[in-house]
Motif scaffolding. Structure first.
Motif, mmCIF file in Angstrom:
data_model
loop_
_atom_site.group_PDB
_atom_site.id
_atom_site.type_symbol
_atom_site.label_atom_id
_atom_site.label_comp_id
_atom_site.label_asym_id
_atom_site.label_seq_id
_atom_site.Cartn_x
_atom_site.Cartn_y
_atom_site.Cartn_z
ATOM 1 N N ARG A 1 -8.334 -2.772 -6.475
ATOM 2 C CA ARG A 1 -8.461 -1.425 -5.924
ATOM 3 C C ARG A 1 -8.363 -0.357 -7.017
ATOM 4 N NH1 ARG A 1 -7.521 0.425 -0.556
ATOM 5 N NH2 ARG A 1 -7.134 2.676 -0.460
ATOM 6 N N PHE B 1 0.302 3.184 -3.144
ATOM 7 C CA PHE B 1 -1.065 3.498 -3.574
ATOM 8 C C PHE B 1 -1.244 4.941 -4.051
ATOM 9 C CE2 PHE B 1 -3.591 -0.127 -1.308
ATOM 10 C CZ PHE B 1 -2.920 -1.045 -2.089
ATOM 11 N N GLU C 1 -2.002 -8.882 -3.805
ATOM 12 C CA GLU C 1 -2.343 -7.833 -2.849
ATOM 13 C C GLU C 1 -3.581 -7.049 -3.285
ATOM 14 O OE1 GLU C 1 -1.125 -7.301 0.068
ATOM 15 O OE2 GLU C 1 0.664 -8.567 0.031
ATOM 16 N N SER D 1 0.817 -1.216 0.000
ATOM 17 C CA SER D 1 0.000 0.000 0.000
ATOM 18 C C SER D 1 0.852 1.268 0.000
ATOM 19 C CB SER D 1 -0.936 0.007 1.205
ATOM 20 O OG SER D 1 -0.205 -0.044 2.422
#
Length: 357
Positions: free
Chosen positions: A238, A174, A233, A171
């Protein structure tokens, strides 16, 4: 041999003579003073002596002087005009070396300077040039700011992300993915010449190679590990519009990583409940690979089988790696392909990835 296809070259490496010294007009006075006395970007200790002359073909040296790939006018003549290349995607391996800097302010200043240099010194020369802007991943929020600043400029088609020793599914990255997806820019990863040689750079699997040939052979490890990380992941869940180009990491290993991911997903899918389809489907939808270096199996039919297994009609994109010593030219690359597949590899897949249709 006559080249029938329209061509997009997905991996061309421009060079700046003088390294950091050549960036002086694009660095603030304070940052220029900060770098005073450190005009060379760090290089890998295993790279052979006289790296500039051994990694860059001597016959690409422009009449104006300097290293091969340093004169945008001569690259037009020597590469784009000669092979009728419609678009050339510029990614600066030289800029990728900023990942060695532990100081994030230095790294971000260099990334911005590199981007402004190529926007002003290359993209203004010929509209066939397109740019993968470079970001420093040291502080992802600042990297996202740079994407939103430089990524809106005409001719920018991707984000070159030199990698830390943090897998891409983390993350941590991100904010970078969010900005790239927002602007419709694919992420480009590429060897930077620093892998396994610096504390901030990507490590090589199993330990530190002891020779350049060993390290160069191990490059696919970097892409393999990071793509698996992104899939499991849930990065593509996402960020469903995000695309990734793995440039110069090879491609013959792609079928085996798809099979292995799918097999493990069937056995351990409860660990990744966010994946609602086979992991290979995410790879096929979101990840692309460049042709250079062309891998040459013992028999030609094996290459055709690899293409079939990796769905090359969707995933493979032509690249030259100009002006490096091992670059591939379009007139002697994949010369026996069916016309439809050739069109996909040499043009359509790149046009779709970089929004150039």
């Amino acid at each position: 041999m006559a080249i029938k296809n329209k061509i997009i070259d997905a991996d061309v490496h421009p060079w700046i003579n003088g390294d950091i010294e050549g960036l002086k007009p694009y660095l603030s006075k304070s940052m220029w003073s900060h770098f005073d006395g450190r005009m060379r970007l760090p290089d890998h200790p295993l790279r052979p002596p006289l790296a500039e002359s051994t990694s860059i073909r001597l016959d690409t040296k422009p009449p104006s002087g300097g290293a091969g790939g340093s004169d945008p006018h001569y690259v037009c003549e020597d590469l784009l005009d000669r092979y009728n290349i419609e678009h050339a995607i510029l990614s600066s391996v030289q800029a990728g070396k900023l990942v060695t800097y532990p100081n994030p302010n230095e790294a971000h200043a260099l990334a911005s300077a590199f981007n402004d240099y190529f926007l002003n010194e290359w993209l203004t020369v010929d509209s066939r040039y397109k740019l993968a802007i470079c970001v420093a991943v040291h502080q992802p929020l600042k990297a996202a700011e740079e994407i939103r600043r430089a990524g809106k400029e005409k001719g920018v088609v991707a984000v070159f992300m030199p990698l830390f020793n943090i897998l891409m599914g983390n993350s941590y990255y991100f904010p970078i993915y969010e900005a790239a997806e927002e602007l419709g820019l694919p992420i480009l990863i590429h060897p930077t010449g620093t892998e396994g040689g610096f504390s901030t750079s990507v490590a090589m699997a199993g330990g530190v190679p002891s020779s350049y040939i060993e390290r160069h052979t191990d490059f696919p490890q970097v892409a393999y590990g990071n793509i698996v990380s992104m899939v499991f992941e849930g990065v593509f869940v996402r960020f469903p519009k995000l695309k990734v180009l793995a440039a110069e990491f090879g491609y013959s290993w792609v079928p085996s990583v798809m099979w292995r991911m799918d097999q493990n997903w069937r056995n351990f899918r409860r660990e990744v409940p966010w994946l609602d389809k086979e992991p290979s489907k995410y790879l096929l939808e979101h990840v692309r690979f460049t042709s250079q270096p062309v891998e040459e199996p013992e028999k030609g039919k094996y290459l055709s089988q690899i293409f079939e297994m990796m769905h090359a009609e969707e995933t493979l994109i032509f690249s030259t790696d100009y002006p490096h010593w091992d670059n591939d030219f379009p007139d002697n690359t994949f010369t026996n392909l069916a016309e439809t597949l050739s069109q996909r590899i040499f043009y359509d897949n790149a046009a779709e990835l970089f929004n150039l249709k």
